[in-house]
Design a protein around this motif. Sequence first.
Motif, PDB file in Angstrom:
ATOM      1  N   THR A   1     -18.023  26.251  98.226  1.00  0.00           N
ATOM      2  CA  THR A   1     -18.087  25.887  96.813  1.00  0.00           C
ATOM      3  C   THR A   1     -17.915  27.133  95.963  1.00  0.00           C
ATOM      4  O   THR A   1     -18.312  28.229  96.365  1.00  0.00           O
ATOM      5  N   VAL A   2     -17.305  26.970  94.797  1.00  0.00           N
ATOM      6  CA  VAL A   2     -17.191  28.067  93.840  1.00  0.00           C
ATOM      7  C   VAL A   2     -17.826  27.622  92.530  1.00  0.00           C
ATOM      8  O   VAL A   2     -17.674  26.468  92.108  1.00  0.00           O
ATOM      9  N   TYR A   3     -18.570  28.544  91.885  1.00  0.00           N
ATOM     10  CA  TYR A   3     -19.272  28.244  90.643  1.00  0.00           C
ATOM     11  C   TYR A   3     -18.564  28.909  89.465  1.00  0.00           C
ATOM     12  O   TYR A   3     -18.063  30.029  89.579  1.00  0.00           O
ATOM     13  N   ALA A   4     -18.567  28.227  88.324  1.00  0.00           N
ATOM     14  CA  ALA A   4     -18.036  28.814  87.097  1.00  0.00           C
ATOM     15  C   ALA A   4     -18.676  28.120  85.905  1.00  0.00           C
ATOM     16  O   ALA A   4     -19.198  27.000  86.021  1.00  0.00           O
ATOM     17  N   VAL A   5     -18.642  28.773  84.753  1.00  0.00           N
ATOM     18  CA  VAL A   5     -19.239  28.179  83.557  1.00  0.00           C
ATOM     19  C   VAL A   5     -18.326  27.146  82.914  1.00  0.00           C
ATOM     20  O   VAL A   5     -18.755  26.404  82.046  1.00  0.00           O
ATOM     21  N   THR A   6     -17.078  27.105  83.311  1.00  0.00           N
ATOM     22  CA  THR A   6     -16.127  26.155  82.754  1.00  0.00           C
ATOM     23  C   THR A   6     -15.868  24.996  83.700  1.00  0.00           C
ATOM     24  O   THR A   6     -15.779  25.174  84.919  1.00  0.00           O
ATOM     25  N   GLY A   7     -15.723  23.811  83.124  1.00  0.00           N
ATOM     26  CA  GLY A   7     -15.390  22.649  83.936  1.00  0.00           C
ATOM     27  C   GLY A   7     -13.995  22.729  84.531  1.00  0.00           C
ATOM     28  O   GLY A   7     -13.671  21.992  85.470  1.00  0.00           O
ATOM     29  N   LYS A   8     -13.183  23.650  84.011  1.00  0.00           N
ATOM     30  CA  LYS A   8     -11.828  23.816  84.536  1.00  0.00           C
ATOM     31  C   LYS A   8     -11.848  24.282  85.990  1.00  0.00           C
ATOM     32  O   LYS A   8     -10.837  24.205  86.692  1.00  0.00           O
ATOM     33  N   ILE A   9     -13.015  24.760  86.464  1.00  0.00           N
ATOM     34  CA  ILE A   9     -13.096  25.243  87.833  1.00  0.00           C
ATOM     35  C   ILE A   9     -12.878  24.106  88.827  1.00  0.00           C
ATOM     36  O   ILE A   9     -12.437  24.329  89.966  1.00  0.00           O
ATOM     37  N   VAL A  10     -13.146  22.868  88.405  1.00  0.00           N
ATOM     38  CA  VAL A  10     -12.964  21.718  89.294  1.00  0.00           C
ATOM     39  C   VAL A  10     -11.493  21.554  89.641  1.00  0.00           C
ATOM     40  O   VAL A  10     -11.112  21.458  90.818  1.00  0.00           O
ATOM     41  N   GLU A  11     -10.621  21.518  88.628  1.00  0.00           N
ATOM     42  CA  GLU A  11      -9.193  21.351  88.896  1.00  0.00           C
ATOM     43  C   GLU A  11      -8.609  22.602  89.543  1.00  0.00           C
ATOM     44  O   GLU A  11      -7.674  22.501  90.340  1.00  0.00           O
ATOM     45  N   THR A  12      -9.157  23.767  89.218  1.00  0.00           N
ATOM     46  CA  THR A  12      -8.674  24.995  89.852  1.00  0.00           C
ATOM     47  C   THR A  12      -8.947  24.972  91.347  1.00  0.00           C
ATOM     48  O   THR A  12      -8.077  25.311  92.162  1.00  0.00           O
ATOM     49  N   ALA A  13     -10.152  24.552  91.734  1.00  0.00           N
ATOM     50  CA  ALA A  13     -10.501  24.478  93.154  1.00  0.00           C
ATOM     51  C   ALA A  13      -9.656  23.424  93.867  1.00  0.00           C
ATOM     52  O   ALA A  13      -9.252  23.623  95.027  1.00  0.00           O
ATOM     53  N   GLU A  14      -9.367  22.316  93.197  1.00  0.00           N
ATOM     54  CA  GLU A  14      -8.530  21.280  93.800  1.00  0.00           C
ATOM     55  C   GLU A  14      -7.112  21.796  94.034  1.00  0.00           C
ATOM     56  O   GLU A  14      -6.515  21.552  95.095  1.00  0.00           O
ATOM     57  N   ALA A  15      -6.568  22.495  93.057  1.00  0.00           N
ATOM     58  CA  ALA A  15      -5.219  23.043  93.203  1.00  0.00           C
ATOM     59  C   ALA A  15      -5.168  24.109  94.286  1.00  0.00           C
ATOM     60  O   ALA A  15      -4.210  24.167  95.080  1.00  0.00           O
ATOM     61  N   PHE A  16      -6.195  24.930  94.350  1.00  0.00           N
ATOM     62  CA  PHE A  16      -6.291  25.965  95.390  1.00  0.00           C
ATOM     63  C   PHE A  16      -6.342  25.326  96.775  1.00  0.00           C
ATOM     64  O   PHE A  16      -5.644  25.748  97.700  1.00  0.00           O
ATOM     65  N   SER A  17      -7.178  24.302  96.925  1.00  0.00           N
ATOM     66  CA  SER A  17      -7.328  23.634  98.217  1.00  0.00           C
ATOM     67  C   SER A  17      -6.012  23.012  98.667  1.00  0.00           C
ATOM     68  O   SER A  17      -5.635  23.103  99.846  1.00  0.00           O
TER      69      SER A  17
END
Length: 352
Positions: free
Chosen positions: A27-43
């Motif tokens: 899991t990766v943590y960030a203060v922005t909700g944009k981290i959800v789509e970033t992690a999906e794109a990375f995966s």
Amino acid sequence: MALSSAPVHAAELDDLIAAAKAEPATTVYAVTGKIVETAEAFSAKYGLQVTGKKVNESGQIDLLIREHQAGNVAGSVSLASDASVIIADLLGQGLVQSWVPEDIAAHLPEAARDPLVVVSDPHVWAYNSEAYENCPITNVWELTDADWSRRVTLMDPLDKPAYADWFNQLADHHDAAMAAAYKAHYGKPFDGSGSATEAWVQAFAANGPLIGDSSVVAEAIGAPGQEQPFFGMLSTAKFRENQSKGFKLAICAQMQPFSGWLYPGLGVIASQTPSPNIAKLFIHYLLTEEGIDPQRVDGKVPSDPRIGLPDDEPSGIGALMDQMMVWDTSTAVSDIDARQDWQDIWRTNLKR
């Protein structure tokens, strides 16, 4: 597990990807909700299983500490947490580590390399462009005058410690500029017994600012149809509401001594993560245009100047970077040591 300090060159990226695929999901943590789509794109890009989770600054710190103490690290990467605590405490205690890919390091400003600053979050003085043809304020000391009593808004330094740390950054590095702004506004030298910054914080708090969360602040300043909207400070991320809600937010350019400040979004890796290569690969991804693009549209400024901001970024902060106070991470210990003092100054002087 300690992280290897071995650099990653562009030609070695395939080896890093192969090593990452042998590690467990993380899991990766960030203060922005944009981290959800970033992690999906990375995966999807690398065939890995990484989940992005939005967690506020203090929440990330709590998770990093508790997971380390429990020896059960779920979060491999922390992005844009409480910079002062990360630098002054967690890095020094070895709970997290800063790592910069060597193929990118040479392109980053020296101040963004140790610890790694992935992006900077601009917080700017803003006004309502529907109500005012130009910014109605030219100097921060105007915000302490009776004309602006109960007409200024910002997030609470007691809840948003970056704002208390901002006061300390001003006092440590830019007090002469605050004193010069005082002279420019009042026509006489600042002659207070303490720092000009402290005097400003006291007077500003006593002038009855409206305190709220980011949504309250953005609406108070930018909502259309107001005869006398608030002036205030907020993150450029809220300027997207000019498009989504018809807000009229505009940056107050040429304000003395600064039009705002750049808060460093650190990217660090949990020292005990069972997925160190995934974490490194994710950091590498965040430092690319593809990886940071979801945050660029919110005015977050990538540390790599080759990336920059998109032309349609709604705040226009890219043209005003020379008017921003640049955060000095080298004095993070001073920021954390003085945080309670600045919060006490704010608390004891604040008028509602």
